[in-house]
Structures are given as structure tokens and as C-alpha cells.
Design a protein around this motif. Sequence first.
Motif, PDB file in Angstrom:
ATOM      1  N   GLY A 101      80.460  37.488  93.712  1.00  0.00           N
ATOM      2  CA  GLY A 101      80.719  36.576  94.817  1.00  0.00           C
ATOM      3  C   GLY A 101      82.141  36.049  94.744  1.00  0.00           C
ATOM      4  N   ASP A 102      82.435  35.067  95.555  1.00  0.00           N
ATOM      5  CA  ASP A 102      83.750  34.434  95.540  1.00  0.00           C
ATOM      6  C   ASP A 102      83.854  33.488  94.355  1.00  0.00           C
ATOM      7  OD1 ASP A 102      84.674  35.677  97.880  1.00  0.00           O
ATOM      8  OD2 ASP A 102      83.671  34.193  99.136  1.00  0.00           O
ATOM      9  N   GLY A 103      85.052  33.348  93.833  1.00  0.00           N
ATOM     10  CA  GLY A 103      85.253  32.461  92.686  1.00  0.00           C
ATOM     11  C   GLY A 103      84.653  33.089  91.454  1.00  0.00           C
ATOM     12  N   MET A 104      84.170  32.304  90.583  1.00  0.00           N
ATOM     13  CA  MET A 104      83.581  32.776  89.320  1.00  0.00           C
ATOM     14  C   MET A 104      82.059  32.851  89.458  1.00  0.00           C
ATOM     15  SD  MET A 104      86.195  33.443  87.566  1.00  0.00           S
ATOM     16  CE  MET A 104      85.672  33.679  85.887  1.00  0.00           C
ATOM     17  N   VAL A 105      81.594  33.620  90.449  1.00  0.00           N
ATOM     18  CA  VAL A 105      80.182  33.669  90.810  1.00  0.00           C
ATOM     19  C   VAL A 105      79.684  35.111  90.850  1.00  0.00           C
ATOM     20  CG1 VAL A 105      78.553  33.219  92.705  1.00  0.00           C
ATOM     21  CG2 VAL A 105      80.285  31.523  92.125  1.00  0.00           C
ATOM     22  N   VAL A 106      78.456  35.308  90.393  1.00  0.00           N
ATOM     23  CA  VAL A 106      77.735  36.560  90.561  1.00  0.00           C
ATOM     24  C   VAL A 106      76.392  36.203  91.185  1.00  0.00           C
ATOM     25  CG1 VAL A 106      76.539  38.445  89.365  1.00  0.00           C
ATOM     26  CG2 VAL A 106      78.867  37.835  88.702  1.00  0.00           C
ATOM     27  N   VAL A 107      76.018  36.943  92.229  1.00  0.00           N
ATOM     28  CA  VAL A 107      74.757  36.729  92.933  1.00  0.00           C
ATOM     29  C   VAL A 107      73.829  37.893  92.585  1.00  0.00           C
ATOM     30  CG1 VAL A 107      73.656  36.440  95.173  1.00  0.00           C
ATOM     31  CG2 VAL A 107      75.967  35.540  94.789  1.00  0.00           C
ATOM     32  N   SER A 108      72.638  37.554  92.086  1.00  0.00           N
ATOM     33  CA  SER A 108      71.673  38.570  91.662  1.00  0.00           C
ATOM     34  C   SER A 108      70.348  38.342  92.372  1.00  0.00           C
ATOM     35  CB  SER A 108      71.443  38.479  90.148  1.00  0.00           C
ATOM     36  OG  SER A 108      72.645  38.599  89.432  1.00  0.00           O
ATOM     37  N   HIS A 109      69.548  39.391  92.429  1.00  0.00           N
ATOM     38  CA  HIS A 109      68.198  39.218  92.981  1.00  0.00           C
ATOM     39  C   HIS A 109      67.249  40.248  92.368  1.00  0.00           C
ATOM     40  CE1 HIS A 109      69.804  42.330  95.690  1.00  0.00           C
ATOM     41  NE2 HIS A 109      68.550  42.727  95.785  1.00  0.00           N
ATOM     42  N   PHE A 110      65.983  39.863  92.348  1.00  0.00           N
ATOM     43  CA  PHE A 110      64.914  40.771  91.944  1.00  0.00           C
ATOM     44  C   PHE A 110      63.637  40.336  92.638  1.00  0.00           C
ATOM     45  CE2 PHE A 110      63.844  37.387  89.101  1.00  0.00           C
ATOM     46  CZ  PHE A 110      62.507  37.547  88.785  1.00  0.00           C
ATOM     47  N   THR A 111      62.734  41.291  92.789  1.00  0.00           N
ATOM     48  CA  THR A 111      61.449  41.019  93.423  1.00  0.00           C
ATOM     49  C   THR A 111      60.375  40.909  92.348  1.00  0.00           C
ATOM     50  OG1 THR A 111      62.139  42.172  95.428  1.00  0.00           O
ATOM     51  CG2 THR A 111      59.766  41.878  95.102  1.00  0.00           C
ATOM     52  N   VAL A 112      59.617  39.836  92.418  1.00  0.00           N
ATOM     53  CA  VAL A 112      58.544  39.583  91.454  1.00  0.00           C
ATOM     54  C   VAL A 112      57.365  40.501  91.779  1.00  0.00           C
ATOM     55  CG1 VAL A 112      56.954  37.848  90.534  1.00  0.00           C
ATOM     56  CG2 VAL A 112      59.275  37.180  91.231  1.00  0.00           C
ATOM     57  N   THR A 113      56.949  41.296  90.786  1.00  0.00           N
ATOM     58  CA  THR A 113      55.822  42.212  90.982  1.00  0.00           C
ATOM     59  C   THR A 113      54.585  41.685  90.251  1.00  0.00           C
ATOM     60  OG1 THR A 113      56.237  43.555  89.010  1.00  0.00           O
ATOM     61  CG2 THR A 113      57.465  44.142  91.025  1.00  0.00           C
ATOM     62  N   GLU A 114      53.459  42.360  90.431  1.00  0.00           N
ATOM     63  CA  GLU A 114      52.224  41.958  89.756  1.00  0.00           C
ATOM     64  C   GLU A 114      52.365  42.015  88.239  1.00  0.00           C
ATOM     65  OE1 GLU A 114      48.854  44.106  91.224  1.00  0.00           O
ATOM     66  OE2 GLU A 114      48.994  43.180  93.210  1.00  0.00           O
ATOM     67  N   PRO A 157      56.129  32.988  93.756  1.00  0.00           N
ATOM     68  CA  PRO A 157      54.970  33.869  93.950  1.00  0.00           C
ATOM     69  C   PRO A 157      55.285  35.357  93.757  1.00  0.00           C
ATOM     70  CG  PRO A 157      55.329  32.432  95.862  1.00  0.00           C
ATOM     71  CD  PRO A 157      56.525  32.318  94.989  1.00  0.00           C
ATOM     72  N   VAL A 158      54.269  36.104  93.342  1.00  0.00           N
ATOM     73  CA  VAL A 158      54.354  37.559  93.297  1.00  0.00           C
ATOM     74  C   VAL A 158      54.688  38.048  94.704  1.00  0.00           C
ATOM     75  CG1 VAL A 158      52.980  39.667  93.025  1.00  0.00           C
ATOM     76  CG2 VAL A 158      52.806  37.819  91.335  1.00  0.00           C
ATOM     77  N   GLY A 159      55.558  39.017  94.796  1.00  0.00           N
ATOM     78  CA  GLY A 159      55.963  39.571  96.089  1.00  0.00           C
ATOM     79  C   GLY A 159      57.213  38.918  96.657  1.00  0.00           C
ATOM     80  N   SER A 160      57.604  37.783  96.103  1.00  0.00           N
ATOM     81  CA  SER A 160      58.812  37.124  96.604  1.00  0.00           C
ATOM     82  C   SER A 160      60.042  37.681  95.901  1.00  0.00           C
ATOM     83  CB  SER A 160      58.721  35.602  96.408  1.00  0.00           C
ATOM     84  OG  SER A 160      58.644  35.281  95.041  1.00  0.00           O
ATOM     85  N   THR A 161      61.179  37.531  96.552  1.00  0.00           N
ATOM     86  CA  THR A 161      62.452  37.928  95.957  1.00  0.00           C
ATOM     87  C   THR A 161      63.200  36.662  95.581  1.00  0.00           C
ATOM     88  OG1 THR A 161      62.551  39.968  97.244  1.00  0.00           O
ATOM     89  CG2 THR A 161      64.620  39.150  96.344  1.00  0.00           C
ATOM     90  N   LEU A 162      63.584  36.578  94.318  1.00  0.00           N
ATOM     91  CA  LEU A 162      64.327  35.421  93.832  1.00  0.00           C
ATOM     92  C   LEU A 162      65.813  35.763  93.881  1.00  0.00           C
ATOM     93  CD1 LEU A 162      63.948  32.559  92.682  1.00  0.00           C
ATOM     94  CD2 LEU A 162      64.072  33.582  90.401  1.00  0.00           C
ATOM     95  N   HIS A 163      66.593  34.930  94.534  1.00  0.00           N
ATOM     96  CA  HIS A 163      68.043  35.093  94.678  1.00  0.00           C
ATOM     97  C   HIS A 163      68.711  34.091  93.744  1.00  0.00           C
ATOM     98  CE1 HIS A 163      67.454  37.554  98.294  1.00  0.00           C
ATOM     99  NE2 HIS A 163      66.410  36.758  98.475  1.00  0.00           N
ATOM    100  N   ILE A 164      69.450  34.604  92.771  1.00  0.00           N
ATOM    101  CA  ILE A 164      70.052  33.769  91.734  1.00  0.00           C
ATOM    102  C   ILE A 164      71.569  33.774  91.891  1.00  0.00           C
ATOM    103  CG2 ILE A 164      70.344  33.427  89.255  1.00  0.00           C
ATOM    104  CD1 ILE A 164      67.696  34.996  88.891  1.00  0.00           C
ATOM    105  N   THR A 165      72.147  32.592  92.009  1.00  0.00           N
ATOM    106  CA  THR A 165      73.599  32.446  92.067  1.00  0.00           C
ATOM    107  C   THR A 165      74.051  31.851  90.741  1.00  0.00           C
ATOM    108  OG1 THR A 165      73.515  32.100  94.453  1.00  0.00           O
ATOM    109  CG2 THR A 165      75.524  31.400  93.314  1.00  0.00           C
ATOM    110  N   ALA A 166      74.792  32.660  89.972  1.00  0.00           N
ATOM    111  CA  ALA A 166      75.270  32.249  88.649  1.00  0.00           C
ATOM    112  C   ALA A 166      76.775  32.019  88.711  1.00  0.00           C
ATOM    113  CB  ALA A 166      74.951  33.320  87.617  1.00  0.00           C
ATOM    114  N   LYS A 167      77.227  30.927  88.090  1.00  0.00           N
ATOM    115  CA  LYS A 167      78.667  30.643  88.083  1.00  0.00           C
ATOM    116  C   LYS A 167      79.117  30.262  86.690  1.00  0.00           C
ATOM    117  CE  LYS A 167      78.193  25.826  89.351  1.00  0.00           C
ATOM    118  NZ  LYS A 167      79.061  24.714  89.427  1.00  0.00           N
ATOM    119  N   LEU A 168      80.377  30.584  86.413  1.00  0.00           N
ATOM    120  CA  LEU A 168      80.963  30.213  85.135  1.00  0.00           C
ATOM    121  C   LEU A 168      81.556  28.828  85.280  1.00  0.00           C
ATOM    122  CD1 LEU A 168      82.630  33.572  84.084  1.00  0.00           C
ATOM    123  CD2 LEU A 168      80.317  32.741  83.669  1.00  0.00           C
TER     124      LEU A 168
END
Length: 189
Positions: A54-67, A115-126
Amino acid sequence: MSKPADSWPPVDTEPAVPHPAAPAPGSKLGVHYTHCFGCGDQIEDGLHMQSTVGDGMVVVSHFTVTETHQGAPGLAHGGLLACAFDEALGAAVGNLLRKPAVTGRLETDFVRPVPVGSTLHITAKLDGVAGRKIYASAEGRLNADDGAVAVRARGLFVTVGFDHFTTHGDADALEKLQQAGQEGWDINP
């Protein structure tokens, strides 16, 4: 003058400055090790996390929660969510600073169920650097744009030499990866 015990980062730090070879904003980050539970593509029930600078000192990650990621019926396991934040924070450290580092401390605050089936969007910054210590924080939302925060985390990473991995890791596996041109392993993805 010292900082209050609950301030973040807990010590005086210098601003984190991206390495000259750090990927540009908008760059999709690859897998740093194919057998990494967080981002690897060879672990069937892994997170298969995908990240973008992302912009600045940021990384944006995501994953989908499975069963296979659940703790309580229908909800993500808390330890698995901590793992996801460790991966996202580590991706920010490794990709933006281009220094090998390991997790020294990880604090996770669970604000609402994931919840299972949702996608979690994680914004990490230094957040700052103090010698070998790197401070980072992140928020995870169920909606990438305007969703409520589900999980927060902050971590302390410590820079190490490559010998940390050869001394404490699987030396045979590392040797095979090095002989193959380090394909499938990049200490600084």
C-alpha cells in the motif's frame, strides 16, 4: 522522558524507511516460501494469504476463513487469526525493509467474531525502528473498505542474520532450497 507503558511503540523509535529495493505501492507480493502456512501455496489447509504493498509503510493482506480454520463452530480459531496477523505483519517488515526478521512479540485483540466463509482484510503498517527492533501494528476488517474492526494486533520483530535460519531451521531443507537457486524461499521476498 519515558513513554507511558501502554503507548505504541513502547520506546522512542526512528521512522521506518523503505529499503531502496522495496516493492512499489500496488505491487502484489509473492510467496516467500511455498510451505509457509500463511502465504505458501503447497499447504492445502493453509491461509493462502495474498498481500499487496500500500501507500507509505503499509502492506494490505487478505485471506478467506475456511471450515478447516474454525475453532468454535462456524467461527475462525483465535490462534489461527493470530497466525494471520503474524504473517501480515511479517510481510510488511520483510518486504518494505528487506531485512530478515523474526517475531519477538505478538499481541492480538479480538474485537468481534470472524465467521467461516468471510474474508479478513488486514492492513499492516510499520510504526518505527529502534536498533534491531521493528514495531508494527495491524487492523483486520471483514469489509475491505468500511467494515468494523474485527481484530487488532501489534508486534515486535527483531532483525536476524541468515544464520538464524540455518542454525535453528531444517538445515537439509534450506540446503536443498539453496542448491535449487533458493526457488521457493526468499528471506526478503
